[in-house]
Design an enzyme around this catalytic site. Structure first.
Site, PDB file in Angstrom:
ATOM      1  N   ARG A  54       0.862  -1.184   0.000  1.00 27.75           N
ATOM      2  CA  ARG A  54       0.000   0.000   0.000  1.00 27.75           C
ATOM      3  C   ARG A  54       0.897   1.233   0.000  1.00 27.75           C
ATOM      4  O   ARG A  54       2.109   1.108   0.152  1.00 27.75           O
ATOM      5  CB  ARG A  54      -1.019  -0.001   1.170  1.00 27.75           C
ATOM      6  CG  ARG A  54      -0.622  -0.631   2.440  1.00 27.75           C
ATOM      7  CD  ARG A  54       0.527   0.002   3.146  1.00 27.75           C
ATOM      8  NE  ARG A  54       0.311   1.417   3.362  1.00 27.75           N
ATOM      9  CZ  ARG A  54       1.249   2.289   3.601  1.00 27.75           C
ATOM     10  NH1 ARG A  54       2.525   1.924   3.643  1.00 27.75           N
ATOM     11  NH2 ARG A  54       0.970   3.569   3.780  1.00 27.75           N
ATOM     12  N   ARG A  97      -7.666  -0.175  -6.471  1.00 24.48           N
ATOM     13  CA  ARG A  97      -7.787   0.969  -5.552  1.00 24.48           C
ATOM     14  C   ARG A  97      -7.962   2.249  -6.372  1.00 24.48           C
ATOM     15  O   ARG A  97      -7.151   2.523  -7.267  1.00 24.48           O
ATOM     16  CB  ARG A  97      -6.544   1.071  -4.644  1.00 24.48           C
ATOM     17  CG  ARG A  97      -6.347  -0.173  -3.780  1.00 24.48           C
ATOM     18  CD  ARG A  97      -5.437   0.100  -2.611  1.00 24.48           C
ATOM     19  NE  ARG A  97      -6.081   0.900  -1.592  1.00 24.48           N
ATOM     20  CZ  ARG A  97      -5.437   1.461  -0.560  1.00 24.48           C
ATOM     21  NH1 ARG A  97      -4.131   1.334  -0.459  1.00 24.48           N
ATOM     22  NH2 ARG A  97      -6.089   2.154   0.337  1.00 24.48           N
ATOM     23  N   ASP A 243      -1.755  10.925  -1.945  1.00 28.54           N
ATOM     24  CA  ASP A 243      -2.191   9.927  -2.929  1.00 28.54           C
ATOM     25  C   ASP A 243      -2.530  10.567  -4.262  1.00 28.54           C
ATOM     26  O   ASP A 243      -2.499   9.912  -5.299  1.00 28.54           O
ATOM     27  CB  ASP A 243      -3.400   9.154  -2.397  1.00 28.54           C
ATOM     28  CG  ASP A 243      -2.942   8.213  -1.305  1.00 28.54           C
ATOM     29  OD1 ASP A 243      -2.802   8.661  -0.156  1.00 28.54           O
ATOM     30  OD2 ASP A 243      -2.674   7.042  -1.625  1.00 28.54           O
ATOM     31  N   LYS A 254      -4.406  10.046   3.310  1.00 30.22           N
ATOM     32  CA  LYS A 254      -5.075   9.179   4.289  1.00 30.22           C
ATOM     33  C   LYS A 254      -6.114   9.919   5.123  1.00 30.22           C
ATOM     34  O   LYS A 254      -5.883  11.051   5.550  1.00 30.22           O
ATOM     35  CB  LYS A 254      -4.000   8.565   5.192  1.00 30.22           C
ATOM     36  CG  LYS A 254      -4.470   7.622   6.273  1.00 30.22           C
ATOM     37  CD  LYS A 254      -5.387   6.533   5.797  1.00 30.22           C
ATOM     38  CE  LYS A 254      -4.811   5.689   4.687  1.00 30.22           C
ATOM     39  NZ  LYS A 254      -5.857   4.901   3.957  1.00 30.22           N
TER      40      LYS A 254
END
Ligand code: MRU
Length: 353
Positions: A54, A97, A243, A254
């Site tokens: 991740r 994802r 991200d 996050k």
């Protein structure tokens, strides 16, 4: 570029060896440092989905390695058939994802070199070589970012970070934690405060593990203690990863990052984001971005033990958006963007050309 780029943290999150993808199983950390090996791209896709690997840059490279496996798995005899097989694999890898743009970036880059190739053998070779090159470059980029970032931090700073944007979220060295490593390596004495990062605990399971592993002074706090720590003067600066970053400086990271940034603003604490240019999405607007919603069991239990009543409704977004007005600077491998971000981000990309 050097295939043997020195990895300052001995943790190597993902690598390619003998036509096999090898990665640390991050679901087992911090209790066990275990590696898993894959020869099938579908298993790589499942590993991305299950958070075995991740972190935005790490899943970008894992996606590229997945396509490299898919090219080796393909029985195609023509370029057209091989590209068709790769498109199918790309779709499966892409759908794992939705929020981190690095995944699409890694997959698109591989598809681009594949479509430029002429023969099946040539395409397979360039796809594997390119994926390996991307892994090496990821570490080099993080180290360059670290150098720029380290200039923003002072001796005796205590730096707060959220989630894990470290070696474990990249191929090695890290983005936000790369900046922290580079600051320490520049001779400054620093301390880190890491948030637990509920519900998947990337802060306590991964950041605390990784910084301890590298002998960096780290204290763990519950997410709910961010305001306390800042109001007591325990934090000088914040640095987090990302991200996806839009051309306007909107940062997706996050879940909980927005709260940390808001608290930092309240207490006049500089809030930095560290991310490579591959994390920027210059074409989308905030309304276009899909925030991944994860399963309820991440919230209704801790370490497999139920902590909520059966049948409870759960809202479990994995990411949130921090608006540009809360951000002091965005650290990249080509320099630091400062407000106004529309202009400074454009300049960063122009400097890269
Ligand atoms: O759900 P995760 O663990 O993949 O989320 C990771 C993060 O939000 C990181 O902060 C981000 O990917 C940056 S990693 C260099």
């Amino acid at each position: 570029m050097n295939q043997h780029t020195e990895i300052h943290s001995s943790l190597r999150t993902v690598e390619w060896k003998n036509n096999t993808v090898i990665m640390i199983d991050q679901t087992k950390l911090p209790n066990k440092l275990e590696y898993v090996k894959f020869k099938d791209y579908r298993k790589v896709a499942q590993a991305i989905k299950d958070l075995v690997i991740r972190g935005a840059p790490a899943i970008g490279v894992a996606g590229a390695f997945g396509l490299a496996l898919a090219s080796l798995q393909s029985k195609a005899k023509t370029k057209e058939k091989l590209l068709e097989d790769l498109e199918k694999a790309k779709k499966i890898l892409f759908e794992t994802r939705p929020t981190a743009v690095n995944l699409a970036w890694g997959l698109d880059k591989i598809m681009q070199v594949a479509s430029n190739g002429n023969t099946v053998d040539e395409i397979k070779k360039t796809v594997v070589d390119t994926a390996q090159k991307m892994a090496v470059e990821d570490v080099e980029i993080n180290m360059r970012m670290g150098k720029f970032g380290s200039e923003l931090f002072a001796n005796n700073d205590t730096i707060m970070t959220h989630c894990n944007a470290g070696a474990l979220a990249t191929v090695g060295y890290g983005t936000a934690l790369g900046v922290i490593r580079a600051t320490r390596d520049s001779g400054k004495s620093i301390k880190v405060i890491a948030t637990e990062t509920r519900p998947v605990m990337q802060g306590s399971r991964l950041t605390a593990f990784e910084l301890k592993h590298d002998n960096i002074d780290v204290s763990l706090i519950p997410d709910t203690a961010v305001g306390y720590a800042m109001s007591k003067g325990m934090v000088n600066k914040v640095v987090v990863g990302a991200d996806r970053i839009l051309s306007t400086g909107h940062v997706y990271n996050k879940i909980g990052t927005y709260q940390v940034a808001t608290m930092a603003k309240q207490h006049n604490i500089p809030f930095y984001v560290a991310a490579p240019l591959s994390t920027f999405d210059l074409n989308s607007k905030p309304d276009d971005i899909i925030i991944e919603q994860r399963k309820a069991s991440e919230v209704t239990g801790v370490a497999g033990k139920k902590t909520a009543p059966d049948g409870i409704n759960v809202i479990n977004p994995a990411f949130d958006m921090t608006p540009p007005e809360l951000i002091t600077g965005i650290i990249t491998e080509v320099g630091v963007a400062k407000p106004p971000f529309v202009e400074s981000i454009r300049k960063l990309f122009e400097s890269k050309l």
